[in-house]
Design a protein around this motif. Structure first.
Motif, mmCIF file in Angstrom:
data_model
loop_
_atom_site.group_PDB
_atom_site.id
_atom_site.type_symbol
_atom_site.label_atom_id
_atom_site.label_comp_id
_atom_site.label_asym_id
_atom_site.label_seq_id
_atom_site.Cartn_x
_atom_site.Cartn_y
_atom_site.Cartn_z
ATOM 1 N N ALA A 19 -2.023 -5.070 -2.310
ATOM 2 C CA ALA A 19 -3.362 -5.288 -1.760
ATOM 3 C C ALA A 19 -3.371 -6.072 -0.438
ATOM 4 O O ALA A 19 -4.005 -5.634 0.531
ATOM 5 N N PRO A 20 -2.668 -7.212 -0.354
ATOM 6 C CA PRO A 20 -2.718 -7.938 0.921
ATOM 7 C C PRO A 20 -2.145 -7.132 2.086
ATOM 8 O O PRO A 20 -2.611 -7.252 3.224
ATOM 9 N N PHE A 28 -1.255 1.924 6.002
ATOM 10 C CA PHE A 28 -0.716 1.628 4.674
ATOM 11 C C PHE A 28 -1.840 1.690 3.637
ATOM 12 O O PHE A 28 -1.661 2.222 2.539
ATOM 13 N N ARG A 29 -3.017 1.161 4.046
ATOM 14 C CA ARG A 29 -4.174 1.197 3.144
ATOM 15 C C ARG A 29 -4.507 2.653 2.772
ATOM 16 O O ARG A 29 -4.718 2.986 1.621
ATOM 17 N N LEU A 30 -4.516 3.501 3.798
ATOM 18 C CA LEU A 30 -4.851 4.909 3.609
ATOM 19 C C LEU A 30 -3.903 5.589 2.610
ATOM 20 O O LEU A 30 -4.316 6.349 1.744
ATOM 21 N N LEU A 31 -2.625 5.266 2.723
ATOM 22 C CA LEU A 31 -1.632 5.966 1.895
ATOM 23 C C LEU A 31 -1.384 5.312 0.539
ATOM 24 O O LEU A 31 -1.076 6.004 -0.428
ATOM 25 N N TYR A 32 -1.502 3.973 0.503
ATOM 26 C CA TYR A 32 -1.026 3.296 -0.703
ATOM 27 C C TYR A 32 -2.048 2.410 -1.408
ATOM 28 O O TYR A 32 -1.709 1.743 -2.369
ATOM 29 N N GLU A 33 -3.293 2.385 -0.912
ATOM 30 C CA GLU A 33 -4.269 1.531 -1.572
ATOM 31 C C GLU A 33 -4.465 1.983 -3.021
ATOM 32 O O GLU A 33 -4.590 1.176 -3.943
ATOM 33 N N ASP A 34 -4.459 3.293 -3.212
ATOM 34 C CA ASP A 34 -4.567 3.869 -4.540
ATOM 35 C C ASP A 34 -3.280 3.550 -5.318
ATOM 36 O O ASP A 34 -2.187 3.959 -4.901
ATOM 37 N N VAL A 35 -3.420 2.846 -6.439
ATOM 38 C CA VAL A 35 -2.213 2.429 -7.169
ATOM 39 C C VAL A 35 -1.452 3.614 -7.772
ATOM 40 O O VAL A 35 -0.317 3.467 -8.214
ATOM 41 N N ALA A 37 -0.497 6.009 -5.972
ATOM 42 C CA ALA A 37 0.519 6.337 -4.959
ATOM 43 C C ALA A 37 1.741 5.477 -5.245
ATOM 44 O O ALA A 37 1.681 4.257 -5.175
ATOM 45 N N ARG A 38 2.851 6.132 -5.590
ATOM 46 C CA ARG A 38 3.997 5.391 -6.122
ATOM 47 C C ARG A 38 4.762 4.613 -5.060
ATOM 48 O O ARG A 38 4.947 5.086 -3.941
ATOM 49 N N LEU A 39 5.208 3.447 -5.456
ATOM 50 C CA LEU A 39 6.159 2.655 -4.667
ATOM 51 C C LEU A 39 7.325 2.347 -5.597
ATOM 52 O O LEU A 39 7.107 1.966 -6.747
ATOM 53 N N ALA A 40 8.532 2.528 -5.091
ATOM 54 C CA ALA A 40 9.689 2.402 -5.988
ATOM 55 C C ALA A 40 10.520 1.172 -5.668
ATOM 56 O O ALA A 40 10.486 0.647 -4.560
ATOM 57 N N LYS A 41 11.269 0.739 -6.649
ATOM 58 C CA LYS A 41 12.256 -0.334 -6.449
ATOM 59 C C LYS A 41 13.624 0.328 -6.261
ATOM 60 O O LYS A 41 13.847 1.457 -6.713
ATOM 61 N N VAL A 42 14.532 -0.422 -5.672
ATOM 62 C CA VAL A 42 15.832 0.158 -5.359
ATOM 63 C C VAL A 42 16.566 0.606 -6.630
ATOM 64 O O VAL A 42 17.229 1.657 -6.641
#
Ligand SMILES: [Zn+2]
Length: 291
Positions: A19-20, A28-35, A37-42
């Motif tokens: 969020a911050p 970034f807001r446009l692409l990832y504000e929606d939770v 939209a996946r973000l991965a860990k290594v």
């Protein structure tokens, strides 16, 4: 050797508390504000690579507007590549907003051992001449160096999704004309740019362009592989998954279903990327005044 030429990893702080960062960066807001939209860990990426038989993956961050965030993201990618030697190949993110900061970061990352730049992207509005001018000055020092620049390119028609902009193909062609000696990887099949390689002058301009398959299952029927092969041949197509968007195995299934001959699959899944990355002189960046 299987190489995924297009994945994304962001620092854990970003993945855990988006969020911050969404407040700080409009794209970034446009692409990832929606939770969703996946973000991965290594560790997730490595687990997926092991499961799907991927030996190496290019890791990209996000093209933050704030050069300081690009720097933090690049440091994180570098640490990942050191922590898992031989598995992760870092590409550097640059902010085209500040030319000076971008140039410094480009030099810092290449001297450190990053093997490419990107994914560079404009996710909002229309690409203005000013953006092309900035990108051109930023990337000019890479002329003749063989260091690939992964550029986000989207198709000009079809369904809408966050980050899809107009004028992408035109801007792409302008870049090729202003930077004839820079090696590019056009993401997402170059938004269909390869079709225009049926025009002789476009084929000439695109001699140093590779195309990756990122997001292909969301965008195209699998027959895009056969079509691309007929137009540009097997040597400039790179398998890229856009992980965590889509896992590698889905692409492999499509390639088998087309079906693509085994030797072509070998090229697309890794051999092409291997020879592309081997072209890198590895001696850091030649300064602008030397080119
Ligand atoms: Zn992209």
């Amino acid at each position: 050797m299987i190489i995924d030429a297009h994945t994304h990893l962001l620092p854990e702080e970003v993945a855990d508390h988006r969020a911050p960062f969404a407040r700080r960066d409009a794209a970034f807001r446009l692409l990832y504000e929606d939770v969703q939209a996946r973000l991965a860990k290594v560790e997730d990426l490595l687990k997926t690579m092991d499961r799907d038989g991927v030996n190496q993956a290019v890791i990209c961050g996000f093209p933050w507007q704030d050069p300081a965030l690009c720097r933090v993201g690049n440091d994180f990618l570098w640490e990942c590549s050191v922590r898992y030697p031989g598995r992760l190949l870092p590409f550097a993110s640059l902010s085209p907003r500040s030319l000076r900061a971008g140039e410094k970061e480009l030099e810092r990352c290449l001297n450190r051992g990053f093997i490419g730049i990107g994914e560079l992207a404009f996710y909002q509005g229309a690409l203005a001449d000013r953006d092309i001018f900035r990108l051109t000055s930023l990337l000019k020092p890479l002329s003749g160096k063989g260091v690939p620049v992964l550029l986000h390119v989207n198709e000009p028609v079809g369904h809408e999704y966050p980050g899809k902009i107009k004028g992408s193909l035109h801007a792409t062609y302008q870049l090729l004309q202003t930077l004839p000696e820079v090696t590019f990887i056009f993401a997402h099949w170059g938004g269909g740019f390869f079709f225009y390689e049926l025009m002789r002058e476009v084929a000439d301009a695109a001699a140093r362009v590779y195309y990756d398959t990122a997001a292909s299952p969301f965008l195209y029927r699998p027959s895009i592989y056969s079509l691309a092969l007929r137009i540009i041949g097997p040597q400039r197509i790179l398998f890229g998954s856009d992980y965590p968007l889509i896992p590698p195995q889905r692409y492999f299934r499509e390639m088998a279903e087309v079906p693509l001959p085994a030797r072509v699959q070998t090229r697309i899944k890794g051999l092409n990327a291997q020879s592309l990355f081997a072209q890198k002189p590895g001696s850091g960046l030649v300064r602008k005044d030397q080119v």
